[in-house]
Design an enzyme around this catalytic site. Structure first.
Site, PDB file in Angstrom:
ATOM      1  N   ARG A  56       0.844  -1.208   0.000  1.00  0.00           N
ATOM      2  CA  ARG A  56       0.000   0.000   0.000  1.00  0.00           C
ATOM      3  C   ARG A  56       0.882   1.261   0.000  1.00  0.00           C
ATOM      4  O   ARG A  56       0.627   2.227  -0.690  1.00  0.00           O
ATOM      5  CB  ARG A  56      -0.906   0.061   1.243  1.00  0.00           C
ATOM      6  CG  ARG A  56      -1.653  -1.191   1.604  1.00  0.00           C
ATOM      7  CD  ARG A  56      -3.014  -1.229   0.966  1.00  0.00           C
ATOM      8  NE  ARG A  56      -2.963  -1.687  -0.395  1.00  0.00           N
ATOM      9  CZ  ARG A  56      -2.712  -2.958  -0.768  1.00  0.00           C
ATOM     10  NH1 ARG A  56      -2.513  -3.897   0.099  1.00  0.00           N
ATOM     11  NH2 ARG A  56      -2.695  -3.287  -2.039  1.00  0.00           N
ATOM     12  N   VAL A  88      -5.711   5.852   5.238  1.00  0.00           N
ATOM     13  CA  VAL A  88      -4.348   5.856   5.764  1.00  0.00           C
ATOM     14  C   VAL A  88      -3.377   6.472   4.746  1.00  0.00           C
ATOM     15  O   VAL A  88      -2.184   6.574   5.017  1.00  0.00           O
ATOM     16  CB  VAL A  88      -3.918   4.431   6.202  1.00  0.00           C
ATOM     17  CG1 VAL A  88      -4.799   3.953   7.348  1.00  0.00           C
ATOM     18  CG2 VAL A  88      -3.978   3.428   5.044  1.00  0.00           C
ATOM     19  N   HIS A 104      -7.818   6.017  11.403  1.00  0.00           N
ATOM     20  CA  HIS A 104      -7.308   4.641  11.284  1.00  0.00           C
ATOM     21  C   HIS A 104      -5.797   4.573  11.071  1.00  0.00           C
ATOM     22  O   HIS A 104      -5.282   3.549  10.645  1.00  0.00           O
ATOM     23  CB  HIS A 104      -8.038   3.904  10.138  1.00  0.00           C
ATOM     24  CG  HIS A 104      -9.496   3.687  10.435  1.00  0.00           C
ATOM     25  ND1 HIS A 104     -10.408   3.317   9.483  1.00  0.00           N
ATOM     26  CD2 HIS A 104     -10.190   3.792  11.590  1.00  0.00           C
ATOM     27  CE1 HIS A 104     -11.613   3.209  10.044  1.00  0.00           C
ATOM     28  NE2 HIS A 104     -11.510   3.503  11.311  1.00  0.00           N
ATOM     29  N   SER A 180     -18.567   3.622   2.950  1.00  0.00           N
ATOM     30  CA  SER A 180     -19.753   2.753   3.003  1.00  0.00           C
ATOM     31  C   SER A 180     -20.470   2.876   4.343  1.00  0.00           C
ATOM     32  O   SER A 180     -21.575   2.377   4.492  1.00  0.00           O
ATOM     33  CB  SER A 180     -19.328   1.297   2.787  1.00  0.00           C
ATOM     34  OG  SER A 180     -18.377   0.917   3.766  1.00  0.00           O
TER      35      SER A 180
HETATM   36  P1  OAD Z   1     -15.386   1.014   1.690  1.00  0.00           P
HETATM   37  O1  OAD Z   1     -14.634   0.279   0.642  1.00  0.00           O
HETATM   38  O2  OAD Z   1     -16.148   0.214   2.684  1.00  0.00           O
HETATM   39  O3  OAD Z   1     -16.424   1.999   1.001  1.00  0.00           O
HETATM   40  C1  OAD Z   1     -16.044   2.824  -0.051  1.00  0.00           C
HETATM   41  C2  OAD Z   1     -17.216   3.691  -0.450  1.00  0.00           C
HETATM   42  O4  OAD Z   1     -16.771   4.587  -1.457  1.00  0.00           O
HETATM   43  C3  OAD Z   1     -18.416   2.928  -1.011  1.00  0.00           C
HETATM   44  O5  OAD Z   1     -19.614   3.399  -0.410  1.00  0.00           O
HETATM   45  C4  OAD Z   1     -18.368   3.251  -2.501  1.00  0.00           C
HETATM   46  O6  OAD Z   1     -19.661   3.298  -3.112  1.00  0.00           O
HETATM   47  C5  OAD Z   1     -17.746   4.634  -2.473  1.00  0.00           C
HETATM   48  N1  OAD Z   1     -17.058   5.038  -3.723  1.00  0.00           N
HETATM   49  C6  OAD Z   1     -16.453   4.257  -4.660  1.00  0.00           C
HETATM   50  N2  OAD Z   1     -15.930   5.020  -5.635  1.00  0.00           N
HETATM   51  C7  OAD Z   1     -16.202   6.317  -5.301  1.00  0.00           C
HETATM   52  C8  OAD Z   1     -15.933   7.582  -5.911  1.00  0.00           C
HETATM   53  N3  OAD Z   1     -15.251   7.698  -7.059  1.00  0.00           N
HETATM   54  N4  OAD Z   1     -16.377   8.706  -5.282  1.00  0.00           N
HETATM   55  C9  OAD Z   1     -17.064   8.625  -4.110  1.00  0.00           C
HETATM   56  N5  OAD Z   1     -17.347   7.462  -3.508  1.00  0.00           N
HETATM   57  C10 OAD Z   1     -16.919   6.327  -4.086  1.00  0.00           C
HETATM   58  O7  OAD Z   1     -14.340   2.018   2.390  1.00  0.00           O
HETATM   59  P2  OAD Z   1     -14.460   2.768   3.789  1.00  0.00           P
HETATM   60  O8  OAD Z   1     -15.857   3.124   4.099  1.00  0.00           O
HETATM   61  O9  OAD Z   1     -13.430   3.858   3.766  1.00  0.00           O
HETATM   62  O10 OAD Z   1     -10.253   0.223   7.857  1.00  0.00           O
HETATM   63  O11 OAD Z   1     -13.965   1.625   4.777  1.00  0.00           O
HETATM   64  C11 OAD Z   1     -13.876   1.893   6.135  1.00  0.00           C
HETATM   65  C12 OAD Z   1     -12.725   1.133   6.755  1.00  0.00           C
HETATM   66  O12 OAD Z   1     -12.862  -0.249   6.473  1.00  0.00           O
HETATM   67  C13 OAD Z   1     -11.369   1.477   6.180  1.00  0.00           C
HETATM   68  O13 OAD Z   1     -10.783   2.621   6.793  1.00  0.00           O
HETATM   69  C14 OAD Z   1     -10.550   0.256   6.456  1.00  0.00           C
HETATM   70  C15 OAD Z   1     -11.578  -0.777   6.039  1.00  0.00           C
HETATM   71  O14 OAD Z   1     -11.439  -2.040   6.539  1.00  0.00           O
HETATM   72  C16 OAD Z   1      -9.151  -0.382   8.312  1.00  0.00           C
HETATM   73  O15 OAD Z   1      -8.407  -1.043   7.615  1.00  0.00           O
HETATM   74  C17 OAD Z   1      -8.916  -0.192   9.796  1.00  0.00           C
END
Ligand code: OAD
Length: 237
Positions: A56, A88, A104, A180
């Site tokens: 990463r 991150v 995170h 998400s």
């Molecule tokens: P997710 O992968 O769960 O969600 C990503 C979100 O971004 C989804 O709702 C997609 O629809 C949206 N998305 C995709 N492309 C996009 C774009 N071009 N513009 C806007 N939105 C878009 O990622 P997170 O919610 O960040 O934690 O995940 C939360 C945590 O889970 C992360 O920080 C990580 C993970 O496990 C750790 O590793 C501790």
């Protein structure tokens, strides 16, 4: 100055070329989260965890902030802006944001694996910048303690949570972008904004809070959706 608090997730960096976690083709389709991003996984196989974050970190060197990061940074001209990010990567900082809370952790930093204190906080003075360099088993600090990624693993506390909550209780506007909203405690943070604080939620997909009273869903990608939210904020303030 009115205060805008941003909560960002992997989607804000997607258009920079960094994979999200839960979309199709996302990282959690290729890896078991408990192997590479949990406290149990670190104890079981630190080499695998180091390798996952080395990849990463190496990728981060070759990507750039996108329009969403830049628009958020530019908002500091007219508002007090605090970015709370689950990411991150360092793309918010590289775009120019000056106040970023990494819930995170941060890819470009490591700390010795015994650096947690009794209060579930880590000793900031032992955190080390490594930039984009790989970290290997056997890389230790001056006391001989193995370095680990400066990342909040699953099963660990979130030390920056209280800083984030303090900012949100003072928000005039909140923008949520590219998450998400499936991982706690980040997913509940919006509930700590004042009652009259609008919450703009930018995501190409539905989110779990789209129907909530204070929520204004913007069904768009980050690079254009953030600008729409900012336009709406400017129209009311
Ligand atoms: P997710 O992968 O769960 O969600 C990503 C979100 O971004 C989804 O709702 C997609 O629809 C949206 N998305 C995709 N492309 C996009 C774009 N071009 N513009 C806007 N939105 C878009 O990622 P997170 O919610 O960040 O934690 O995940 C939360 C945590 O889970 C992360 O920080 C990580 C993970 O496990 C750790 O590793 C501790």
């Amino acid at each position: 100055m009115k205060k805008v608090v941003i909560l960002s997730g992997a989607g804000v960096s997607a258009e920079s070329g960094i994979s999200t976690f839960r979309d199709s083709g996302g990282l959690w389709e290729q890896y078991d989260v408990m192997d590479v991003a949990s406290a149990t996984g670190w104890k079981r196989n630190p080499a695998l965890v180091l390798d996952f974050y080395n990849q990463r970190r190496a990728q981060l060197e070759h990507v750039e902030p996108n329009q969403a990061h830049l628009d958020i940074a530019a908002l500091e001209k007219d508002y007090e802006v605090v970015v709370i990010t689950q990411n991150v990567d360092n793309l918010h900082e590289r775009a120019g944001s000056t106040k970023v809370i990494h819930l995170h952790g941060e890819l470009t930093k490591v700390r010795p694996e015994d650096s947690y204190t009794a209060e579930d906080r880590y000793d900031e003075s032992r955190v080390k910048n490594v930039g984009f360099v790989a970290v290997k088993p056997g890389d230790v600090d001056e006391r001989g303690v193995q370095y680990r990624p400066h990342i909040v693993f699953f099963e660990e506390a979130v030390p920056k949570l209280y800083d984030a909550l303090r900012e949100l209780t003072e928000a005039d506007f909140m923008i949520i972008v590219g998450t998400s909203l499936l991982v706690q405690p980040a997913a509940s943070l919006w509930q700590y904004t004042p009652v009259d604080c609008p919450v703009y939620v930018i995501d190409p997909k539905d989110t779990p809070i789209d129907g909530e009273e204070s929520v204004v869903p913007i069904r768009d990608k980050a690079s254009t959706g953030v600008a729409k939210a900012i336009e709406m904020i400017k129209a009311t303030s």
